[in-house]
Design an enzyme around this catalytic site. Structure first.
Site, PDB file in Angstrom:
ATOM      1  N   TYR A  49       0.830  -1.204   0.000  1.00 52.24           N
ATOM      2  CA  TYR A  49       0.000   0.000   0.000  1.00 52.24           C
ATOM      3  C   TYR A  49       0.861   1.248   0.000  1.00 52.24           C
ATOM      4  O   TYR A  49       2.049   1.203   0.315  1.00 52.24           O
ATOM      5  CB  TYR A  49      -0.974  -0.039   1.181  1.00 52.24           C
ATOM      6  CG  TYR A  49      -1.954  -1.158   0.985  1.00 52.24           C
ATOM      7  CD1 TYR A  49      -3.056  -0.992   0.166  1.00 52.24           C
ATOM      8  CD2 TYR A  49      -1.726  -2.411   1.538  1.00 52.24           C
ATOM      9  CE1 TYR A  49      -3.941  -2.043  -0.083  1.00 52.24           C
ATOM     10  CE2 TYR A  49      -2.594  -3.465   1.296  1.00 52.24           C
ATOM     11  CZ  TYR A  49      -3.703  -3.267   0.489  1.00 52.24           C
ATOM     12  OH  TYR A  49      -4.553  -4.313   0.234  1.00 52.24           O
ATOM     13  N   CYS A  50       0.251   2.347  -0.374  1.00 53.70           N
ATOM     14  CA  CYS A  50       0.896   3.641  -0.555  1.00 53.70           C
ATOM     15  C   CYS A  50       1.934   3.902   0.533  1.00 53.70           C
ATOM     16  O   CYS A  50       1.637   3.726   1.706  1.00 53.70           O
ATOM     17  CB  CYS A  50      -0.170   4.733  -0.548  1.00 53.70           C
ATOM     18  SG  CYS A  50       0.484   6.354  -0.954  1.00 53.70           S
ATOM     19  N   PRO A  51       3.140   4.249   0.145  1.00 54.24           N
ATOM     20  CA  PRO A  51       3.629   4.526  -1.205  1.00 54.24           C
ATOM     21  C   PRO A  51       4.366   3.342  -1.838  1.00 54.24           C
ATOM     22  O   PRO A  51       5.119   3.533  -2.789  1.00 54.24           O
ATOM     23  CB  PRO A  51       4.581   5.694  -0.986  1.00 54.24           C
ATOM     24  CG  PRO A  51       5.235   5.347   0.331  1.00 54.24           C
ATOM     25  CD  PRO A  51       4.122   4.689   1.157  1.00 54.24           C
ATOM     26  N   GLY A  52       4.161   2.141  -1.346  1.00 49.36           N
ATOM     27  CA  GLY A  52       4.891   0.964  -1.809  1.00 49.36           C
ATOM     28  C   GLY A  52       4.912   0.748  -3.315  1.00 49.36           C
ATOM     29  O   GLY A  52       5.985   0.611  -3.901  1.00 49.36           O
ATOM     30  N   ASP A  72      -3.863  -1.219  -4.628  1.00 49.06           N
ATOM     31  CA  ASP A  72      -4.011   0.016  -3.862  1.00 49.06           C
ATOM     32  C   ASP A  72      -4.669   1.043  -4.769  1.00 49.06           C
ATOM     33  O   ASP A  72      -4.106   1.442  -5.788  1.00 49.06           O
ATOM     34  CB  ASP A  72      -2.641   0.506  -3.393  1.00 49.06           C
ATOM     35  CG  ASP A  72      -2.714   1.819  -2.634  1.00 49.06           C
ATOM     36  OD1 ASP A  72      -3.778   2.121  -2.061  1.00 49.06           O
ATOM     37  OD2 ASP A  72      -1.710   2.548  -2.629  1.00 49.06           O
TER      38      ASP A  72
END
Length: 79
Positions: free
Chosen positions: A16-19, A43
């Protein structure tokens, strides 16, 4: 018009953000100009954040499409 050949696919589903964006940044740094990188992400923020980053960095958004419960986003490295 047919879809371009994907040079590298990054499966960031479950991240999930920012992954997903960070995975794209890491991958695009080692890619060659003209390569098409596809990122898979579930995401919802990726569908908005990645195209904004691509435009800012002056690469090319090839496609962004929802497939079942995740996004497929492809970017062509321009420089």
């Amino acid at each position: 018009m047919s879809e371009p050949t994907v040079t590298e696919s990054v499966d960031a589903r479950g991240s999930y953000c920012p992954g997903p964006l960070m995975e794209l940044v890491k991958t695009i740094k080692s890619a060659q100009v003209g390569d098409v990188i596809e990122i898979l992400s579930n995401d919802e923020g990726s569908a908005k954040d990645i195209p904004v980053w691509v435009k800012k960095m002056k690469h090319e958004l090839v496609y962004r499409k929802k497939v079942n419960d995740y996004w497929k986003i492809a970017i062509r490295k321009k420089h």
